[in-house]
Scaffold this motif. Sequence first.
Motif: not given
Length: 172
Positions: A11-21, A136-143, A157-166
Amino acid sequence: GTYQELTPEYLTPCRVFAPYTVDMEGVPVRKGEYVSRHAQKQFNTDPLVGDIFENWNRIAPERRTVLFASGVEHSIHLCEVFNARGVSAAHVDASTPQRSTPSKRGREDIFDDLRHGRIQVVCNVRVCDVGWDEPSVSCGVLAFSTLSIVRYMQTCGRLFRTFEGKQDAILI
């Protein structure tokens, strides 16, 4: 295995940002989930749609992105804002045909365009949450908001797939 045990080999490491509620108080719940048409009203406002774009543009403007909207009108609105601000985006929902027709672009073409970089953002409503795989998708926005931990985990989980260069994924 746990997420930590499976990262980074599977799995790809993930950074999480929560700018709004978004305040979901008063939004009706049916069968353990927010009623979509009511939840969408909380999200589909010009200030919040603009905030979603601005935060994405500040955090991950170079990344292929999947955006999970709260409803069809919300997804279309977000897609229009991204396109109007110079970011190529497409909208997908349950009524989007699998293959393109003379009158409507199909999912296969939209996802192929994302995969090959012809578009950068796919805005969707409950199409890419489960079973969709584009590593290849490396960003997800939960709106959207959910009361379901299963839906949340499947969506993220859609973001955590490994991919060359990711190197990592970003979740906003």
